[in-house]
Design an enzyme around this catalytic site. Structure first.
Site, mmCIF file in Angstrom:
data_model
loop_
_atom_site.group_PDB
_atom_site.id
_atom_site.type_symbol
_atom_site.label_atom_id
_atom_site.label_comp_id
_atom_site.label_asym_id
_atom_site.label_seq_id
_atom_site.Cartn_x
_atom_site.Cartn_y
_atom_site.Cartn_z
ATOM 1 N N GLY A 50 62.227 17.983 45.907
ATOM 2 C CA GLY A 50 61.496 18.803 44.950
ATOM 3 C C GLY A 50 59.987 18.699 45.013
ATOM 4 C CB SER A 51 57.507 17.695 47.580
ATOM 5 O OG SER A 51 57.708 18.635 48.620
ATOM 6 C CG ASN A 52 57.428 23.268 48.247
ATOM 7 O OD1 ASN A 52 56.310 23.753 48.400
ATOM 8 N ND2 ASN A 52 58.148 22.825 49.269
ATOM 9 N NE ARG A 106 78.576 31.696 50.669
ATOM 10 C CZ ARG A 106 77.667 30.780 51.004
ATOM 11 N NH1 ARG A 106 76.674 30.480 50.163
ATOM 12 N NH2 ARG A 106 77.748 30.147 52.168
ATOM 13 C CG MET A 148 68.390 22.988 51.239
ATOM 14 S SD MET A 148 67.136 23.906 52.147
ATOM 15 C CE MET A 148 67.649 23.597 53.811
ATOM 16 N NE ARG A 149 75.555 25.835 48.665
ATOM 17 C CZ ARG A 149 76.426 25.497 49.605
ATOM 18 N NH1 ARG A 149 76.114 24.612 50.529
ATOM 19 N NH2 ARG A 149 77.612 26.084 49.667
ATOM 20 C CG HIS A 164 61.687 30.074 55.958
ATOM 21 N ND1 HIS A 164 62.967 29.568 55.996
ATOM 22 C CD2 HIS A 164 61.329 30.306 57.237
ATOM 23 C CE1 HIS A 164 63.364 29.498 57.261
ATOM 24 N NE2 HIS A 164 62.403 29.937 58.037
ATOM 25 C CG ASP A 207 65.119 32.406 55.521
ATOM 26 O OD1 ASP A 207 65.695 31.658 56.327
ATOM 27 O OD2 ASP A 207 64.985 32.148 54.307
#
Ligand code: GRF
Length: 195
Positions: free
Chosen positions: A13-15, A66, A91-92, A110, A146
């Protein structure tokens, strides 16, 4: 009236921390929720230390379903009424339905200069290709992975002898500059159009 931002994470979680720290004082947005698919994500503890609501919806509880996982995400989101979602090391991969539901209100960061290197292992691929530059991209999320409209990029030089790890570390530093900058611009636009 602040723009309410939910930040979705999967790991450290640095972002998320960079985004949450940027939303202070006169900023047009405020973090309203940190949500992870991974109950043991380090970013959940970091969020709680910052006094932020932090919850997990464990994707492993839903197997390959999902839609059921996304319904759980949506329930958590609905309780905090975000105007905007920021994916930050999340990351899902979403179904087209979820991505379409949040189209125009969901951003992602990204670690490549999109459209180059969508998907994983971006730094190893840039090094293997002999690229002179690498970097990161903030884009709107659309159903295609992306591939949404690009909102900002930061570039770093690829140095001789770079490994994917040390290139990733240099790019991550630029992510922490880029994402808050793009979020502020998007939030200002959202607030202006709401008035
Ligand atoms: C970052 O490289 C980000 O670009 C990617 O996930 C990595 C970890 O991010 N999406 P964080 O430290 O969990 O924010």
């Amino acid at each position: 009236m602040s723009v309410r931002v939910a930040i979705l994470i999967s790991g450290g979680g640095s972002n998320m921390v960079a985004l949450a720290k940027s939303m202070r004082d006169g900023h047009p947005a405020r973090p309203c929720l940190v949500l992870s698919n991974n109950p043991s994500a380090g970013g959940l503890a970091a969020a709680r230390e910052m006094g932020l609501p932090a919850e997990a919806a464990d994707h492993r509880r839903f197997g390959a379903d999902r839609e059921a996982f996304e319904a759980e995400l949506q329930r958590a989101l609905d309780a905090h009424a975000p105007d905007l979602i920021c994916l930050a090391g999340f990351m899902r991969i979403f179904t087209a339905g979820f991505a379409s539901r949040w189209r125009g209100r969901m951003l992602n960061i990204h670690p490549s200069l999109l459209p180059k290197y969508p998907g994983l292992d971006t730094h190893a691929r840039a090094i293997a290709a002999g690229d002179a530059e690498a970097g990161c991209t903030v884009h709107e999320v659309i159903p295609e992975l992306d591939a949404g409209p690009i909102l900002g990029q930061e570039r770093v030089r690829v140095l001789p002898g770079d490994t994917p790890e040390n290139l990733a570390a240099r790019v991550l530093e630029r992510e922490h500059v880029l994402y808050p900058k793009v979020l502020r611009r998007v939030a200002e636009t959202m607030r202006a159009s709401a008035q």
